[in-house]
Design a protein around this motif. Structure first.
Motif, PDB file in Angstrom:
ATOM      1  N   UNK A 110      23.184   1.771  30.568  1.00 25.32           N
ATOM      2  CA  UNK A 110      24.555   1.381  30.208  1.00 25.32           C
ATOM      3  C   UNK A 110      24.786  -0.043  30.045  1.00 25.32           C
ATOM      4  N   UNK A 111      23.936  -1.032  30.751  1.00 26.78           N
ATOM      5  CA  UNK A 111      23.691  -2.277  30.546  1.00 26.78           C
ATOM      6  C   UNK A 111      23.072  -2.669  29.227  1.00 26.78           C
ATOM      7  N   UNK A 112      22.116  -1.779  28.557  1.00 24.22           N
ATOM      8  CA  UNK A 112      21.673  -1.972  27.242  1.00 24.22           C
ATOM      9  C   UNK A 112      22.605  -1.673  26.260  1.00 24.22           C
ATOM     10  N   UNK A 113      23.392  -0.514  26.510  1.00 25.13           N
ATOM     11  CA  UNK A 113      24.210  -0.341  25.523  1.00 25.13           C
ATOM     12  C   UNK A 113      25.272  -1.597  25.326  1.00 25.13           C
ATOM     13  N   UNK A 114      25.593  -2.300  26.480  1.00 27.38           N
ATOM     14  CA  UNK A 114      26.451  -3.526  26.263  1.00 27.38           C
ATOM     15  C   UNK A 114      25.758  -4.576  25.662  1.00 27.38           C
ATOM     16  N   UNK A 115      24.519  -4.645  25.884  1.00 28.00           N
ATOM     17  CA  UNK A 115      23.810  -5.598  25.213  1.00 28.00           C
ATOM     18  C   UNK A 115      23.672  -5.595  23.731  1.00 28.00           C
ATOM     19  N   UNK A 116      23.688  -4.381  23.433  1.00 30.57           N
ATOM     20  CA  UNK A 116      23.877  -4.102  21.980  1.00 30.57           C
ATOM     21  C   UNK A 116      25.034  -4.374  21.266  1.00 30.57           C
ATOM     22  N   UNK A 117      25.918  -4.056  22.010  1.00 31.40           N
ATOM     23  CA  UNK A 117      27.472  -4.536  21.522  1.00 31.40           C
ATOM     24  C   UNK A 117      27.693  -5.958  21.679  1.00 31.40           C
ATOM     25  N   UNK A 118      26.816  -6.755  22.810  1.00 27.67           N
ATOM     26  CA  UNK A 118      26.952  -8.208  22.611  1.00 27.67           C
ATOM     27  C   UNK A 118      26.042  -8.831  21.720  1.00 27.67           C
ATOM     28  N   UNK A 119      25.099  -7.987  21.136  1.00 29.06           N
ATOM     29  CA  UNK A 119      24.511  -8.572  20.005  1.00 29.06           C
ATOM     30  C   UNK A 119      25.187  -8.779  18.677  1.00 29.06           C
ATOM     31  N   UNK A 120      25.997  -7.573  18.522  1.00 27.38           N
ATOM     32  CA  UNK A 120      26.885  -7.567  17.263  1.00 27.38           C
ATOM     33  C   UNK A 120      27.835  -8.758  17.449  1.00 27.38           C
ATOM     34  N   UNK A 121      28.459  -8.857  18.476  1.00 22.30           N
ATOM     35  CA  UNK A 121      29.372  -9.908  18.773  1.00 22.30           C
ATOM     36  C   UNK A 121      28.984 -11.296  18.768  1.00 22.30           C
ATOM     37  N   UNK A 122      27.873 -11.368  18.911  1.00 20.58           N
ATOM     38  CA  UNK A 122      27.190 -12.823  19.129  1.00 20.58           C
ATOM     39  C   UNK A 122      26.857 -13.069  17.559  1.00 20.58           C
ATOM     40  N   UNK A 123      26.327 -12.036  16.734  1.00 20.99           N
ATOM     41  CA  UNK A 123      26.239 -12.266  15.490  1.00 20.99           C
ATOM     42  C   UNK A 123      27.321 -12.668  14.621  1.00 20.99           C
ATOM     43  N   UNK A 124      28.246 -11.998  14.951  1.00 19.35           N
ATOM     44  CA  UNK A 124      29.654 -12.215  14.552  1.00 19.35           C
ATOM     45  C   UNK A 124      30.170 -13.683  14.803  1.00 19.35           C
ATOM     46  N   UNK A 125      29.998 -14.185  15.830  1.00 11.82           N
ATOM     47  CA  UNK A 125      30.600 -15.535  16.332  1.00 11.82           C
ATOM     48  C   UNK A 125      29.545 -16.534  15.693  1.00 11.82           C
ATOM     49  N   UNK A 126      28.165 -16.134  15.807  1.00  9.81           N
ATOM     50  CA  UNK A 126      27.247 -17.281  15.192  1.00  9.81           C
ATOM     51  C   UNK A 126      27.124 -17.093  13.498  1.00  9.81           C
ATOM     52  N   UNK A 127      27.871 -16.184  13.072  1.00  8.42           N
ATOM     53  CA  UNK A 127      27.575 -15.981  11.786  1.00  8.42           C
ATOM     54  C   UNK A 127      26.449 -15.879  11.168  1.00  8.42           C
ATOM     55  N   UNK A 128      25.492 -14.921  11.760  1.00 11.42           N
ATOM     56  CA  UNK A 128      24.197 -14.734  11.506  1.00 11.42           C
ATOM     57  C   UNK A 128      24.080 -13.210  11.442  1.00 11.42           C
ATOM     58  N   UNK A 129      22.788 -12.640  10.965  1.00  7.25           N
ATOM     59  CA  UNK A 129      22.697 -11.163  11.132  1.00  7.25           C
ATOM     60  C   UNK A 129      22.250 -10.772  12.413  1.00  7.25           C
ATOM     61  N   UNK A 130      22.207  -9.873  12.867  1.00  6.95           N
ATOM     62  CA  UNK A 130      21.884  -9.528  14.298  1.00  6.95           C
ATOM     63  C   UNK A 130      20.339  -9.325  14.358  1.00  6.95           C
ATOM     64  N   UNK A 131      19.363  -9.020  13.187  1.00  9.95           N
ATOM     65  CA  UNK A 131      18.248  -9.412  13.225  1.00  9.95           C
ATOM     66  C   UNK A 131      17.668 -10.936  13.600  1.00  9.95           C
TER      67      UNK A 131
END
Lengths: 290, 776, 167
Positions: free
Chosen positions: B551-572
């Motif tokens: 469950x935490x890893x699912x949240x981490x996946x979501x966190x990555x998407x949000x971080x990419x959006x906030x930092x304006x970079x791609x998830x990769x």
């Protein structure tokens, strides 16, 4: 586990307590430490009409030496017996026995008098008192009377106490000369009643002859038992491995244990022999012989 | 991970603020006490409640006839057998529930209980499981259609013919009958409940001592659905539990009676067992009569094993096993050894004893299996004249042979048995002990060294094989992270002291980088927690612990998407380190988990669901296989049979360790629960069906004096299929310790030709064996 | 038939009318609602109900409430002083000396008197000293450690490390 209802009295004098005993007769029970009685009442094995709590009566709790006699008040707690310096001096056996009675909390409540008055051959003090040749003081409407320990235990939960008497004191002669005493019991786990228990006190004269011997046995007989033949086997001569073996043999023959979860009759007899032997050695060591 | 964080739950327990079921007090609450049978087998002629109803404070007396009107007098067991809630005609074991007295106080209920007069017609009970199978035995369960004997089921596993062929040709065959005694979990808190039925809203809140609240809710719905209590109307709350150990998995009649009474009377009803009732009537564990055989070569190579079991289930099969496994996971009994073939069979019978067969700190009959294999291995070593450590080293499955397929069909995930035993031998100075033993033996003194090198099987279990009443044995975690970056996590399991509030928080902290201090863990309320099968059989870390990580890893996946959006970079372009995402090669461009979570509520990407929550139901791909190497040293008093456990070293392999302090605590406690049946505990009945030791005065739970100072350590072979490489540990010591102790005592006595003693090995048993051999 | 009793519990005086058969543990738990003291058996065997009566550790399931009349009772709830945990409470937490927590209050109350009588006990003395308290969870190792820890603290010494020790 809840007791049946009863009346509760907490008299503040012995006279009042005895008057209550006279009033209620068999329907009253004395409450001292309560750690045998209250569990039986919770199981409704005991359903007294009245409990007479003697804990508020002054003068029943003491350990003192008077005229060569050690006097222990009946309300003296096991924990006080366990830690008494006076007892440690003459009677290290009390340290042996109290450590093996139930557990520290129970010993904070349980009393020496209660342990004897309950008349249970599974209790530990009866054997010790037999070995030490104690006298039980009972107080009734006509005052005190002294009961030699050999005349105190009658049968299953039966003692020489009359329904209107209260056990008030235990008197133990302080032995002279080289004396040692010791107690041990085998138990399935700490605090258990004895599989078998043995108390020994021995006195030796200057030349090493045994001048007094007391041996009491726990939980291997319907009543607490004095191993009289074993004592005789040791008396009047120096103690040898041969006489120790003889004493051990007699005790194992003269007791009458029953088979139960703690072991077979045969096992218990054998354990009596082992313990008699070991406690004689320990008593001799404490007498300064070894 | 790997950090001995102090337990979060302790603050309330050390201040007397734990909240156990008997601490619950509701307005208008009534109290229930239960009349129990003094006979093991009797017809009920009459129940006279008149006097009881006159006792001040008594409001009702409920009998089986009353429950029969609502068809609530019988209930199903977890093993699809049937069990009486209250009897209408016959009592089947001593201390069985006969009637319930409801009163305004605990004291009045007890007075009422004493006043209920029951007239019985006693019958001769069947106490011996072997005699129960004889043709002349009375049929104990005529209520079951078509039942003409007392046989419950037959089970077998392995290759019978191949095993027989190996035995027929083997150089050495050893055979040993052994009894694994009937014992009791004896958690210090007994069982109890407060059933609170709200008539207006047709809703039941059931506070109860249960290790599996969700499964219990389903069971209640199955039992009481026909009177309108459907599953959405039932809330089960398991408050703090004062120990469980498997004994708080079953549904006891007392719970059901309390519910029925609350339903009928319309007031909350509290029922709390006495200790004696708990020991005498609640589920037992073990009670397996085993014949174990081992075949091998003269130089000590094990070739095959064969086990035959007779299981005494009491009057009904109320075991707590996965449905497809009537003997639980007994088939782990081929142990840690590399050999080709095995055959096991078991038969279960009815007797006039209490029902049960709970998994007492045991993954379903593993304790019995491990005792059989570890005892027979020592017996074999003695026969071929090899040191038991050397013989084990010779036969262990090798580290490089994992995953290893066992002759009974399991795939062991990982292990390094040689390393474990070597570590234990070094820690205890095995060579030095053997030398000392030789010197002592020359003087006639008795000293023994015993080894147990067991393999466990836990974490039930994969849904293709494992279910209870059809419900698959997954477990669950739900994590909600609040806008400020603090979390609440809820689970389908239920701690009974295992420290879930700390361990689960540590797992989530490891995965998300939120400090464990800020992760609140909740279990035990079916209205709030996700569905799960509960805590027993060392399954919490392997299942719910894995669910937490997933469950935490699912949240981490979501966190990555949000971080990419906030930092304006791609998830990769993002890299994770616990607690933050940063841009690869530009570590100053970073978003912490707290910032990300805040954004999930305040500034989430368009098209993405708001919030920061995840749920996972974890279905394990395989079981996990913890192992251990235990060595015990005993000194035996030849004259009295007295046994002193001088040292005990336990080396466990439970894979990756989340909290070493908690793991060690689990091992310490389990070891004391291992010495208990090895030397002290057994429920004993006489032929008339009376229990002879139904109180804690005679059922000998070890104190700090009997319990030695345990020495523990570990080797780590991570589980390759578990998300964090953990395997589970709670039951390893309970399972592994008894054979180590038994082997040590038998080793001490072996110079006199003694090759086996059944547990519990008491001083009396030792003395008797020495006497029979003429040693004393 | 009811008796009036006055008992000081954790420093506060309480008066109650009770049946003589009311057990002290039920007075504490059900009349005074101090539920930190637990009941684990019916034979004075488990020690979960241990409290201090005039400073002595006793099993409150085997004492009548009327017997506590005029006496002073301390329960686990009375151990915290001025918001500070007692060294034993701290010791139990720091040394992982509890799991399910059910025996813990009784164990702590017993250890309180043990340390009062013997401020620097040996391991053997501790083990015998808590032999009237059953714990089914911990195997006792860490309870011994916790009492040693508290003893050291109360003597003004530095307690031993609370990190788990492995072979």
């Amino acid at each position: 586990m809840i007791a049946q209802s009863f009346n509760y009295e907490a008299p503040d004098t012995l006279a009042k307590a005895i008057a209550l005993l006279q009033k209620y007769g068999d329907e009253a029970k004395i409450l001292s430490g309560g750690h045998s009685l209250i569990p039986m009442m919770k199981l409704r094995f005991a359903t007294p009409e009245c409990l007479i709590d003697i804990n508020d009566i002054p003068g029943l709790s003491h350990i003192k030496e008077e005229g060569g006699v050690l006097k222990i008040g009946a309300l003296t707690r096991e924990a006080e017996v366990e830690h008494s310096d006076l007892l440690k001096k003459h009677f290290p056996i009390f340290g042996d026995v109290t450590k093996l009675i139930a557990d520290p909390q129970v010993r904070n409540r349980g009393t020496l008098g209660g342990n004897l008055a309950h008349g249970d051959a599974a209790n530990d003090h009866p054997a010790v008192m037999l070995a030490l040749n104690a006298t039980v003081i009972a107080t009734g409407p006509d005052g005190e009377r002294a009961i030699p320990i050999d005349e105190f235990f009658f049968g299953f939960y039966m003692t020489a106490l009359q329904p209107d008497e209260i056990l008030t004191e235990i008197q133990i002669p302080i032995p002279e000369g080289n004396t040692g005493n010791a107690y041990h019991k085998l138990e399935r786990k700490v605090g258990d009643y004895a599989t078998a228990g043995v108390a020994v006190q021995l006195t030796l004269d200057q030349s090493g002859n045994c001048t007094a011997a007391g041996i009491g046995l726990t939980n291997v007989n319907p009543t607490p038992l004095r191993a009289a033949r074993s004592e005789q086997a040791l008396l009047g001569k120096p103690i040898t491995e041969a006489s120790i073996a003889e004493a051990a043999q007699y005790a194992s023959e003269d007791c009458s244990p029953s088979s139960d979860l703690r072991g077979s009759e045969e096992y218990k007899r054998a354990m009596v022999a082992v313990l008699v032997k070991r406690m004689i050695h320990k008593a001799l060591e404490r007498a300064g012989v070894k | 991970m790997g950090h001995s964080m102090k337990r979060k739950e302790d603050a309330r327990f050390i201040q007397g603020k734990g909240h156990y079921v008997d601490d619950i007090k509701l307005p208008g609450m009534l109290y229930m006490d239960i009349v129990r049978s003094p006979y093991a087998y009797a017809k009920i002629k009459n129940i006279d409640t008149e006097a009881a109803l006159k006792v001040p404070g008594v409001v009702a007396v409920v009998t089986g006839r009353d429950l029969e009107k609502y068809n609530l007098h019988w209930m199903p067991t977890l093993m699809s057998d049937t069990q009486m809630v209250l009897p209408t005609d016959t009592v089947m074991y001593q201390a069985q529930e006969v009637a319930a007295v409801i009163a305004t106080s605990r004291y009045a209920a007890r007075d009422g209980r004493e006043a209920v007069l029951v007239e019985y017609e006693p019958m001769k009970p069947v106490m011996d499981p072997y005699k129960s199978l004889l043709p002349n035995a009375p049929v104990l369960r005529p209520d079951k259609p078509g039942k003409t004997d007392n046989h419950i089921w037959h089970w077998e596993v392995g290759d019978k013919e191949k095993t027989e062929a190996v035995f027929a040709k083997a150089e050495v065959v050893v055979k040993q009958d052994m009894y694994i005694p009937r014992i009791h979990v004896a958690s210090i808190e007994t069982c109890g409940c407060v059933a609170d039925y709200d008539k207006v809203n047709n809703h039941l809140t059931m506070y109860m001592t249960t290790q599996a609240p969700h499964a219990i809710r389903t069971v209640i719905a199955l039992v009481a659905g026909h009177v309108g209590l459907t599953e959405e109307k039932i809330r089960v709350i398991s408050p703090d539990l004062g120990g469980g150990f498997g004994g708080k998995v079953p549904v006891y009649p007392g719970y059901v009676i309390a519910i029925a009474v609350s339903f009928l009377v319309g007031a909350p009803v509290k029922w709390i067992e006495d200790r004696s009732e708990n020991l005498q009537a609640d589920s037992f564990a073990r009670d397996y009569h085993i014949t174990a055989e081992m075949a091998g070569t003269k130089d000590g190579k094990i070739l095959a094993t064969r086990f035959k079991v007779l299981a005494d289930h009491g009057y009904t099969d109320a075991s707590a096993n996965p449905s497809k496994f009537p003997t639980g996971l007994f088939s782990i009994g081929t142990g840690s050894y590399d050999y080709g073939t095995a055959y096991m069979e078991a038969d279960a019978v009815y007797t006039n004893k209490p029902p049960g067969g709970v998994a007492y700190r045991c993954s379903f009959r593993v304790t019995e299996a491990v005792h059989a294999i570890e005892r027979i291995t020592d017996r074999f070593a003695l026969e071929v004249g090899k040191d038991p450590a050397e013989l084990r080293m010779q036969n262990f499955i090798k580290k490089e042979d994992f995953p290893w397929k066992s002759p009974t069909g399991w795939t062991y995930d990982s292990g390094d048995y040689h390393a474990g035993l070597k570590k234990a031998m070094d820690a205890i100075d095995y060579a030095g002990l053997r030398k000392e033993q030789a010197e002592k033996r020359a003087k006639g003194e008795l000293m023994g060294i015993g080894i147990s090198t067991f393999t466990e099987i836990v974490g039930a279990g994969p849904s293709k094989d494992f279910d209870i009443l059809g419900i698959k044995m997954f477990d669950s975690a739900e994590i909600r992270v609040h806008p400020t970056g603090k979390a609440i996590a809820r689970f389908g399991t239920k701690s009974q002291g295992q420290g879930h509030e700390t361990t689960y928080a540590q797992i989530i902290a490891e995965e998300l980088g939120i400090p464990a201090e800020h992760i609140q863990v909740e279990e035990g309320d079916t209205d709030t927690a996700p569905y799960g099968l509960g805590t027993y059989a060392s399954r919490s870390t392997p299942t719910a612990g894995a669910a937490a990580a997933m469950a935490a890893r699912k949240l981490r996946d979501k966190a990555r998407k949000i971080a990419a959006y906030l930092l304006e970079v791609s998830e990769a372009d993002l890299e994770w380190e616990p607690g933050k995402f940063f841009v690869k090669g530009a570590p100053e461009k970073v978003k912490t988990i707290q910032e990300i979570v805040f954004a999930a509520y305040t500034n989430h990407p368009q098209g993405m669901e708001a919030g920061f929550e995840a749920t996972h139901y974890y279905d394990p791909p395989n079981l996990t296989f913890p192992s251990g190497a235990y060595i015990c040293v005993v000194d035996v008093d030849k004259e009295t049979g007295g046994i002193n456990v001088r040292r005990f070293v336990a080396i466990d392999d439970c894979g990756h360790i989340i909290n070493p302090m908690i793991v060690q605590g689990q091992v310490h406690g389990g070891l004391t629960q291992g010495i208990a049946p090895a030397m002290y505990e057994e429920l004993i009945y006489d032929e008339a069906g009376n229990i002879l030791n139904g109180t804690l005065m005679d059922y000998l739970v070890p104190t700090a004096v009997e319990s030695p100072s345990w020495e523990t350590g570990h080797v780590v072979t991570p589980s390759p299929h578990h998300p964090i490489g953990a395997k589970g540990v709670g039951e390893s010591p309970t399972v592994g310790a008894p054979p180590a102790i038994a082997n040590a005592i038998v080793d001490a006595l072996s110079p006199y030709g003694i090759t086996h003693l059944d547990i519990p090995i008491t001083p009396f048993k030792v003395w008797k064996a020495l006497k029979e051999k003429g040693a004393i | 038939m009811l008796k009036q009793i006055t008992v000081t519990v954790n420093g506060a005086q309480h008066t109650a009318e009770v049946e003589p058969r009311l057990l002290l543990v039920h007075l504490i738990r059900e009349v005074l609602n101090l539920t930190g003291t637990h009941i684990g058996c019916d034979t004075s065997s488990c020690g979960a109900c241990t409290i201090l009566l005039d400073g002595k550790s006793v099993k409150s399931c085997t004492i009548l409430a009327v017997q506590a009349n005029g006496k002073s009772v301390t329960t686990i709830e009375g151990m915290i002083q001025n918001g500070e945990l007692h060294p034993l409470q701290e010791g139990f937490k720091e040394n992982h000396a509890l799991q399910c927590g059910f025996c813990t209050p009784g164990m702590i109350m017993r250890a309180t008197e043990l340390l009062a009588n013997n401020p620097n006990p040996t391991e053997e003395e501790i083990r015998w000293g808590i032999s009237g308290n059953l714990c089914r969870c911990t195997g006792y190792n860490n309870i011994v450690k916790a009492i040693e820890y508290a003893g050291a603290k109360m003597r003004g010494e530095e307690p031993a490390s609370t990190e788990p020790q492995f072979v």
